[in-house]
Design an enzyme around this catalytic site. Structure first.
Site, PDB file in Angstrom:
ATOM      1  N   GLU A 466       0.832  -1.218  -0.031  1.00 28.90           N
ATOM      2  CA  GLU A 466      -0.085  -0.141  -0.144  1.00 28.90           C
ATOM      3  C   GLU A 466       1.007   1.148  -0.065  1.00 28.90           C
ATOM      4  O   GLU A 466       1.243   1.862  -0.997  1.00 28.90           O
ATOM      5  CB  GLU A 466      -1.053  -0.107   1.242  1.00 28.90           C
ATOM      6  CG  GLU A 466      -2.088   0.638   1.173  1.00 28.90           C
ATOM      7  CD  GLU A 466      -3.362   0.203   1.751  1.00 28.90           C
ATOM      8  OE1 GLU A 466      -4.410   0.790   1.624  1.00 28.90           O
ATOM      9  OE2 GLU A 466      -3.478  -0.765   2.353  1.00 28.90           O
ATOM     10  N   GLU A 747      -2.258   0.131  13.328  1.00 27.54           N
ATOM     11  CA  GLU A 747      -3.526   0.235  12.470  1.00 27.54           C
ATOM     12  C   GLU A 747      -4.872   0.168  13.381  1.00 27.54           C
ATOM     13  O   GLU A 747      -5.930   0.997  13.320  1.00 27.54           O
ATOM     14  CB  GLU A 747      -3.413  -0.393  11.279  1.00 27.54           C
ATOM     15  CG  GLU A 747      -4.564  -0.025  10.476  1.00 27.54           C
ATOM     16  CD  GLU A 747      -4.384  -0.877   9.116  1.00 27.54           C
ATOM     17  OE1 GLU A 747      -3.746  -1.525   9.026  1.00 27.54           O
ATOM     18  OE2 GLU A 747      -5.046  -0.262   7.995  1.00 27.54           O
TER      19      GLU A 747
HETATM   20  C1  BGC Z   1      -5.399   2.402   4.766  1.00 27.63           C
HETATM   21  C2  BGC Z   1      -5.957   3.368   5.700  1.00 27.63           C
HETATM   22  C3  BGC Z   1      -6.866   4.200   4.863  1.00 27.63           C
HETATM   23  C4  BGC Z   1      -7.880   3.417   4.477  1.00 27.63           C
HETATM   24  C5  BGC Z   1      -9.008   4.087   3.699  1.00 27.63           C
HETATM   25  C6  BGC Z   1      -6.555   1.556   4.501  1.00 27.63           C
HETATM   26  O1  BGC Z   1      -5.985   0.450   3.614  1.00 27.63           O
HETATM   27  O2  BGC Z   1      -4.200   1.604   5.430  1.00 27.63           O
HETATM   28  O3  BGC Z   1      -5.156   3.921   6.636  1.00 27.63           O
HETATM   29  O4  BGC Z   1      -7.266   5.303   5.331  1.00 27.63           O
HETATM   30  O5  BGC Z   1      -7.416   2.183   3.768  1.00 27.63           O
HETATM   31  O6  BGC Z   1     -10.207   3.272   3.883  1.00 27.63           O
END
Ligand code: BGC
Length: 885
Positions: A466, A747
């Site tokens: 990501e 997270e």
């Molecule tokens: C990210 C988040 C992001 C989100 C949006 C994720 O995959 O890691 O931090 O804001 O997607 O929904």
């Protein structure tokens, strides 16, 4: 000398390389007096460090302004060096000496690009991730002496520049990631001491990077183009004023490099046997290299990057060697970080070092790779087989604390391994310590969350497939980040790309730079829901520029972003019905614990979140309009704000004052964004506390509610509950992670559950700064170092410490653009011993909240007020003692 200028800055940096418009100037003043105010300054700009060739002299300016000084009418010449110095006078009639000079180098300005983009790749290389080399040998006139030489360089892909055998500069991962089709940064390097009369060699190594590499969770490639290319223009100026210009063009030659593979997510494969020793030095006689291809490309998108490129910032040694129950050899660096592992090794040609990088061990103590998803985070080095070989990767980075050693010739000796920390160069501005070791660790984790994720763009996470500039994450963490580090130029750069990637209607992409639009067919959520304009995410368009203004007092970012900010507000208005809005895909209170089992979406209704943020952003935008003297816009959007608030109240509050959505986040937003009718404020606060108590004092909030939870409590007479919430240490809480051994922010509250199992492999980063957004509460409230939006950049600060939580002491320092603001409080019984420092040429309102008795006032005239005692103070160091009873 009592009065001095301790630091002169250009665009808030000590030096700039590659300037296209005159930077804003500022300086810090030191004096042993209290209440120091600058009464005048004189600023000079010169071509030489001795200030013999002065090109600008402000003369004595009777002004108190010592930051964000915009000078008009200084015509800059391209590829030239400048020095700036200043001296000041104060209200004690003292005059400082001239400051140490600060220097800047201009970019190409309108002299323009003569260089071409050149590639050593063939069209069919579009699908591979090898790195290539390009080089050129040239003569500098040996009958003349070089007065200056600057290289202006950029690339499609990632480049490293080499001259006469060495890498130039200390930047990494250049030119960084921007919305390349509109905005490609070039770097300017000083080659004056590197070039020599006669033969020189210039070269570069180029990797796929964000440009053509394999990016995004849908794993597409070639987002911006199919081949890497370099553009480089070297301007050599001789002492007689004549110039030589060396450009990338068809006269360069290209070849393959030892980097057989380099990808941001997957790592690097390097075969040292393929090295062509000395390829960028004069003594090298190459085997036959191939001609380069000159590539057609838009050069108008090239813009100078004067500061802030990614650098190697720290080096960490391993703390332990572990053999896991499954028998893997694992090196523990003791800190989750982003960067590289550097190692030294001896062995035979063809032997290998293979490393896998990862964040956590699983409950059994084994290597856990699942949360990396498809990212391999693997580096492979093939030995040359000659003596000791030391290596680190080039065109990738890894997010890790642990490294699994899959292959390594000989014994693994920890002395041979070092972790190199990479992040965008920024000055650290926040320091925090207190009597709670856990809270100190939390602060450390927040800081490392920043370090791990400010890698050219604000990324959500640094380890899995990501690493994208998710706007929501960057929005909620922006204020905290700006206490911890000087983020002005970092965010100014990213906001430029936000603006370029906005939809024509003003919609704001979920990630900036936007690589989701047209690339998420494989992701159902985004394919159906769209790739832009989610509340709290898209609001980065307004909140981040406003935060830059608050923290740095700089109106340039507001001016540059003004149309973008307005575009976003207009988008929301266009999609609202009677001022209530929502639009396609919303993330809502993302990953809140009040979500349904297995869902990411928290329980707070989207139309509430959307409308709350609509109100908040509109208010900030109307203020920005007022700052920039756009009176009509100010009135129009202030009026719009009133209407949204009215509608919010009508829609979400019952006539008796109950907030319709019974979630923590709904109450937090209503309180913090001032959406609660005054008559219902107490009830709303009480309900929030009730909602907290229903979870035994724990939060169940996600991305949207968490950042403001403590504020919503402490601003509404519930300081005790705010401290209790902050200091909770069982699941779910900030300190639960700390107790579980976290070295960065997770997270998910339940990233590792109390029973040791993992939340999910699907989305479980252990280095996500979002929940670190509580950091601003430590500075703004616990220490009480608060900005005043009427005199931003801490020209006037509001110092309102809020001791609590049973802490004996707390010490925080924020390095503002005027100098360090320090607060230290010690509590014994009901007595608070408070030390405050206020930088010269600023002042502060001191608020002793709940102060009942004054014991020592250090010459300050306090007056009683609703909160306790207050006083206006000028610069200086103060120590006061007061009692809360
Ligand atoms: C990210 C988040 C992001 C989100 C949006 C994720 O995959 O890691 O931090 O804001 O997607 O929904």
């Amino acid at each position: 000398m009592m009065l001095s200028v301790s630091k002169l800055t250009l665009d808030h940096e000590p030096a700039l390389s590659g300037v296209e418009r005159l930077p804003v100037m500022g300086w810090k003043i030191e004096s042993r007096h209290r209440n120091v105010r600058q009464t005048s300054y004189q600023l000079q700009i010169s071509h030489d460090i001795c200030f013999n060739q002065i090109v600008f002299d402000s003369g004595v300016q009777h002004s108190e302004q010592s930051n964000n000084i915009v000078l008009a009418n200084v015509a800059l010449i391209p590829s030239a060096r400048y020095f700036v110095r200043v001296r000041v006078q104060d209200n004690y009639a003292e005059t400082s000496a001239w400051s140490e000079p600060a220097g800047f180098i201009t970019g190409l300005l309108d002299s323009g690009w003569r260089a071409e983009f050149i590639s050593a790749e063939k069209p069919e290389d579009k699908d591979n991730s090898k790195a290539t080399l390009v080089r050129k040998t040239f003569e500098a006139d040996s009958h003349k002496s070089i007065s200056s030489a600057f290289a202006h360089v950029s690339a499609w892909g990632i480049y490293q520049l080499y001259v006469n055998g060495n890498k130039v500069g200390t930047d990494e991962l250049t030119p960084g990631w921007t919305s390349y089709a509109h905005h490609l940064l070039y770097q300017t390097y000083d080659l004056t001491d590197i070039l020599c009369g006669g033969l020189n060699v210039i070269g570069a190594m180029l990797g796929a990077g964000w440009y053509k590499g394999d990016m995004g969770f849908t794993r597409d490639r070639n987002y911006y183009g199919e081949n890497t290319a370099l553009i480089c223009q070297v301007v050599i100026t001789y002492t007689d004023g004549s110039q030589d210009i060396i450009n990338t063009d068809e006269s360069w030659e290209g070849d393959d490099s030892p980097i057989l593979f380099a990808e941001i997510y997957d790592g690097e494969i390097y075969d040292a046997r393929q090295e062509q020793t000395g390829w960028s030095s004069q003594k090298f006689t190459p085997r036959v290299w191939r001609p380069v291809r000159v590539m057609a490309g838009d050069k108008t998108v090239l813009k100078a990057q004067a500061s802030g490129a990614v650098k190697q910032t720290e080096r960490l040694k391993p703390v332990a060697m572990i053999t896991t129950p499954q028998g893997d050899r694992v090196i523990d660096f003791g800190q989750n970080l982003s960067g590289w592992v550097e190692f030294c090794v001896k062995g035979r040609a063809g032997q290998k070092v293979i490393l896998r990088h990862f964040e956590v061990l699983d409950a059994a103590g084994n290597v856990y790779l699942d949360n990396l998803r498809s990212a391999k985070q693997r580096t492979e080095y093939v030995l040359r087989g000659e003596g000791e070989e030391c290596w680190h990767p080039h065109f990738t980075w890894q997010g890790f604390r642990y490294v699994k050693v899959e292959e390594y010739p000989g014994d693994v000796d920890l002395n041979n391994f070092t972790a190199i920390v990479l992040h965008s160069a920024m000055e650290q501005t926040g320091e925090f310590s207190c009597s709670s070791a856990e809270l100190n660790q939390l602060h450390h984790n927040i800081l490392w969350g920043l370090k791990g994720n400010f890698i050219d763009v604000p990324t959500d996470c640094p380890q899995r497939d990501e690493r994208l500039g998710w706007t929501g994450d960057a929005q909620i963490f922006c204020r905290t980040a700006s206490y911890l580090m000087q983020t002005r130029n970092f965010f100014a750069k990213w906001l430029t790309d936000l603006r370029y990637d906005q939809t024509p209607e003003g919609g704001v992409p979920h990630v900036v730079p936007d690589i989701l639009t047209n690339h998420c067919g494989k992701d159902r959520l985004l394919a159906d829901g769209g790739t832009h304009s989610a509340s709290a995410w898209a609001d980065a368009a307004v909140i981040n520029p406003w935060t830059m203004y608050l923290m740095y007092g700089d109106t340039r970012v507001l001016e540059d972003q003004y149309d973008s900010m307005k575009g976003w507000i207009d988008f929301m208005e266009a999609h609202s019905e009677h001022h209530l809005w929502r639009y396609k895909l919303q993330f809502g209170d993302w990953v809140a614990l009040d979500a349904k089992e297995g869902s990411y979406f928290g329980a707070t209704p989207n139309d509430l979140t959307c409308t709350a943020y609509f109100a908040y952003s509109t208010l900030l935008f109307s203020k920005a309009a007022s700052v920039l003297n756009r009176t009509a816009d100010h009135r129009k959007y202030a009026d719009l704000h009133d209407k949204i608030v009215h509608r919010f109240q009508q829609e979400f509050f019952t006539p008796a004052g109950r907030l319709a959505a019974r979630t923590q986040t709904a109450h937090i937003l209503a309180l913090y964004f001032n959406l609660v009718p005054e008559a219902f404020r107490q009830r709303t606060t009480e309900t929030l506390v009730e909602l907290l108590n229903e979870h035994d004092g724990h939060l169940v909030t996600g991305f949207v509610g968490t950042p403001y939870f403590c504020h919503a409590l402490s601003q509404n007479g519930r300081l005790k509950e705010a401290w209790q919430l902050l200091l909770k240490d069982d699941f779910p809480s900030w300190l639960y992670q700390v107790k579980a051994g976290a070295t960065t922010i997770w997270e998910h509250w339940d990233g590792i559950k109390p029973d040791g199992s993992m939340w999910s492999a699907d989305m479980n980063s252990f280095n996500h700064y979002a929940y670190g957004a509580v950091g601003e509460w430590l500075y703004r409230v616990a220490a009480g170092i608060e900005a005043d939006e009427d005199q931003p950049g801490f020209k006037h600060a509001i110092i309102q410490p809020r001791p609590g939580g049973g802490l004996d002491w707390l010490d925080a320092r924020y390095q503002s653009i005027y100098g360090a603001i320090g607060v230290r409080w010690e509590v014994s019984g009901q007595t608070v011993d408070l030390r405050v420092s206020i930088p010269a040429n600023t002042c502060a309102t001191l608020l002793l909240t709940d102060g009942k008795t004054l014991h020592e006032t250090d010459g300050i005239d306090f007056v009683p007020c609703v909160q306790g005692y207050t006083a206006e103070v000028g610069s200086g160091e103060y120590r006061v003692k007061y009692a809360l009873v």
